[in-house]
Motif scaffolding. Structure first.
Motif, PDB file in Angstrom:
ATOM      1  N   MET A 241      52.957   6.843 -21.948  1.00  0.00           N
ATOM      2  CA  MET A 241      53.508   8.172 -22.210  1.00  0.00           C
ATOM      3  C   MET A 241      53.962   8.874 -20.936  1.00  0.00           C
ATOM      4  SD  MET A 241      51.166   9.615 -25.351  1.00  0.00           S
ATOM      5  CE  MET A 241      49.653   8.672 -25.181  1.00  0.00           C
ATOM      6  N   THR A 242      53.170   8.754 -19.871  1.00  0.00           N
ATOM      7  CA  THR A 242      53.592   9.390 -18.622  1.00  0.00           C
ATOM      8  C   THR A 242      54.834   8.710 -18.066  1.00  0.00           C
ATOM      9  OG1 THR A 242      51.969   8.020 -17.434  1.00  0.00           O
ATOM     10  CG2 THR A 242      51.320  10.271 -18.001  1.00  0.00           C
ATOM     11  N   ASP A 243      54.946   7.404 -18.245  1.00  0.00           N
ATOM     12  CA  ASP A 243      56.168   6.715 -17.820  1.00  0.00           C
ATOM     13  C   ASP A 243      57.363   7.151 -18.659  1.00  0.00           C
ATOM     14  OD1 ASP A 243      54.840   5.331 -15.865  1.00  0.00           O
ATOM     15  OD2 ASP A 243      54.653   3.467 -17.004  1.00  0.00           O
ATOM     16  N   LEU A 247      55.969  11.901 -16.208  1.00  0.00           N
ATOM     17  CA  LEU A 247      54.971  12.924 -15.941  1.00  0.00           C
ATOM     18  C   LEU A 247      53.884  12.395 -15.019  1.00  0.00           C
ATOM     19  CD1 LEU A 247      54.395  14.060 -19.630  1.00  0.00           C
ATOM     20  CD2 LEU A 247      55.771  15.272 -17.935  1.00  0.00           C
ATOM     21  N   LYS A 248      53.168  13.306 -14.397  1.00  0.00           N
ATOM     22  CA  LYS A 248      51.921  12.966 -13.734  1.00  0.00           C
ATOM     23  C   LYS A 248      50.823  12.967 -14.806  1.00  0.00           C
ATOM     24  CE  LYS A 248      53.298  15.169  -9.396  1.00  0.00           C
ATOM     25  NZ  LYS A 248      52.982  16.259  -8.428  1.00  0.00           N
ATOM     26  N   PRO A 249      49.736  12.225 -14.596  1.00  0.00           N
ATOM     27  CA  PRO A 249      48.691  12.150 -15.624  1.00  0.00           C
ATOM     28  C   PRO A 249      48.199  13.499 -16.113  1.00  0.00           C
ATOM     29  CG  PRO A 249      48.292  10.504 -13.949  1.00  0.00           C
ATOM     30  CD  PRO A 249      49.436  11.334 -13.445  1.00  0.00           C
ATOM     31  N   ASP A 250      48.020  14.464 -15.200  1.00  0.00           N
ATOM     32  CA  ASP A 250      47.482  15.750 -15.621  1.00  0.00           C
ATOM     33  C   ASP A 250      48.535  16.670 -16.227  1.00  0.00           C
ATOM     34  OD1 ASP A 250      48.779  16.114 -13.236  1.00  0.00           O
ATOM     35  OD2 ASP A 250      47.194  17.264 -12.270  1.00  0.00           O
ATOM     36  N   GLU A 251      49.767  16.176 -16.374  1.00  0.00           N
ATOM     37  CA  GLU A 251      50.819  16.954 -17.041  1.00  0.00           C
ATOM     38  C   GLU A 251      50.989  16.568 -18.507  1.00  0.00           C
ATOM     39  OE1 GLU A 251      53.836  17.714 -13.234  1.00  0.00           O
ATOM     40  OE2 GLU A 251      54.094  15.928 -14.483  1.00  0.00           O
ATOM     41  N   LEU A 252      50.251  15.561 -18.949  1.00  0.00           N
ATOM     42  CA  LEU A 252      50.387  15.080 -20.317  1.00  0.00           C
ATOM     43  C   LEU A 252      49.817  16.107 -21.294  1.00  0.00           C
ATOM     44  CD1 LEU A 252      51.438  12.458 -21.659  1.00  0.00           C
ATOM     45  CD2 LEU A 252      49.066  11.678 -21.749  1.00  0.00           C
ATOM     46  N   GLU A 253      50.602  16.444 -22.316  1.00  0.00           N
ATOM     47  CA  GLU A 253      50.218  17.434 -23.307  1.00  0.00           C
ATOM     48  C   GLU A 253      50.268  16.835 -24.708  1.00  0.00           C
ATOM     49  OE1 GLU A 253      52.774  20.775 -22.796  1.00  0.00           O
ATOM     50  OE2 GLU A 253      51.939  21.326 -20.837  1.00  0.00           O
TER      51      GLU A 253
END
Length: 441
Positions: A241-243, A247-253
């Motif tokens: 999902m981040t790819d 996104l950066k890992p802590d930006e995943l919502e």
């Protein structure tokens, strides 16, 4: 269709070299040509033509691919990884006697054997903290805290601390959905795709046509069409999902999880069978927020929590630096042998599946006001239900008994990715509670 591709991103041919191979996704059999780049104990990094690289969880790959990856890890690296898996950070807890585990809080005199069972569980498993509460006919009769409030195990834990409840979040989500239905804002037969206007997202273009047949009731009943037994739990594919969304890992919502799910085919026709599904409950929280016009926890506080007189429910964060005051620490070992900040496992992105934290007493109050099905409890109705919660750093169980007793027990550790500790803890509590249940008033 372009989004139903292995890796959920693209199909491409790699530049051949000695590390080039055909990789196979275990659940679907889909293949991709790519170069091996690097690996650790749980994932592998591969590169496709053009230089783009991706990290995949090993569990997604075929057994042959997993063996290949293990062969690429150097003997020294394998030794370090093996040692990190075996070493128990809380071995010292296992060296204690049950009586040496600190305990505090309101105690019912008939429940000393139940407390002893909890302490024995902690010593056997190496669990440093547990909160535990029991109610009878809506009144809290036992509210206990076992173990330590800090990872150094210096400060005894006190009752009233909030702990993450993992999948025990789901009955609370059900209660919020049932509230929306009772308010006339939602019907069980409403279509999720329509309610959430999912066609506004590019990932929905050309998505599986069965998607548009999924109802609210399907999600509540775990019949939406996603089968984690065959395709794996799509909500845990944080790297993909981040790819996909860069996104950066802590930006995943949570909405990223929803949109990623739109790119995948359903595993079965909606309603055809029941398979436990985290993804459906992330969707249900989006429904709650869309129809209430409020954030999930705000709507809970004004409805479910107010009815249950259980104000401690809040959203938990993966990283301690972002948690609210009053929430406990979590032992992420053995899933994460080394400290990682931010954690790749984003509790926040999987909100409906397991983001809530609360006190054990407040969860008992919730159980006194609502059935685990989410429906309000009526006076005099007596049924028996149980539910579990489990994810990194959490082992949680609860029960609604026909004798009017409810209980909730929450531990701040679990056995890797297994859920065996849930049943172990329940057996110990039930065996100690049953002989004295009639004495609780």
């Amino acid at each position: 269709m372009k989004y139903r591709l292995f890796l959920g991103l693209l199909l491409a041919l790699a530049v051949p070299n000695s590390y080039s191979r055909t990789w196979t996704e275990a659940s679907s059999g889909k293949k991709i040509e790519a170069d091996f780049v690097s690996a650790d104990a749980s994932s592998v990094k591969i590169a496709v033509r053009g230089g783009a690289s991706f990290t995949l969880e090993l569990s997604r790959l075929s057994p042959e691919d997993q063996v290949f990856v293990q062969q690429q890890i150097t003997p020294a690296s394998r030794a370090v990884l093996s040692e990190s898996k075996i070493k128990d950070r809380f071995e010292e807890v296992k060296k204690l006697t049950a009586e040496e585990i600190p305990v505090s809080g309101e105690e019912h005199p008939a429940l000393t054997t139940v407390d002893a069972a909890v302490r024995q569980f902690m010593v056997e498993k190496g669990v440093p903290a547990v909160t535990f509460a029991i109610s009878k006919n809506g009144k809290i009769v036992h509210d206990r805290a076992f173990g330590w409030a800090d990872s150094a195990m210096k400060t005894p834990l006190q009752p009233g601390v909030k702990m993450r409840i993992a999948s025990m979040t789901k009955p609370v989500v059900k209660a919020a959905i049932q509230t929306l239905i009772a308010e006339g804002k939602l019907k069980a037969e409403d279509l999720v795709f329509t309610v959430l206007d999912l066609d506004q997202y590019k990932e929905a273009k050309g998505c599986d046509p069965h998607w548009k047949n999924v109802t609210i009731q399907h999600l509540l009943d775990h019949k939406g069409g996603w089968d984690r037994d065959t395709s794996g739990d799509l909500t845990t594919r944080s790297t993909l999902m981040t790819d996909l969304f860069r996104l950066k890992p802590d930006e995943l919502e949570p909405m990223h999880v929803v949109r990623y799910g739109l790119t995948l085919p359903l595993d079965f026709d909606p309603g055809a069978k029941e398979v436990y599904c985290n993804y459906g409950y992330i969707l249900l929280v989006r429904v709650i927020e869309k129809l209430s016009g409020q954030k999930f926890v705000d709507y809970l506080q004004l409805t479910v929590c107010k009815t249950a007189k259980a104000p401690s429910f809040s959203l938990s964060s993966s990283d301690a630096r972002e948690r609210q005051a009053g929430e406990i620490w979590y032992c992420y070992h053995p899933e994460y042998p080394k400290e990682q900040v931010p954690l790749p496992f984003r509790t926040e992105a999987r909100d409906g599946a397991g983001v809530l934290a609360c006190t054990a007493a407040d969860y008992c109050r919730f159980l006194g006001a609502y059935w685990i099905s989410g429906l309000p409890r009526k006076p005099g109705a007596r049924y028996s239900y149980t539910f579990n919660g489990s994810h990194p750093g959490v082992t949680a169980i609860c029960a609604q008994r026909a004798d009017g007793i409810n209980y909730a027990a929450i531990a701040n550790r679990r056995e890797g990715g297994k859920t065996d500790w849930n049943s172990d803890l329940r057996k110990l509590i039930d065996a100690a509670l049953n002989p004295v249940a009639a004495e609780l008033e």
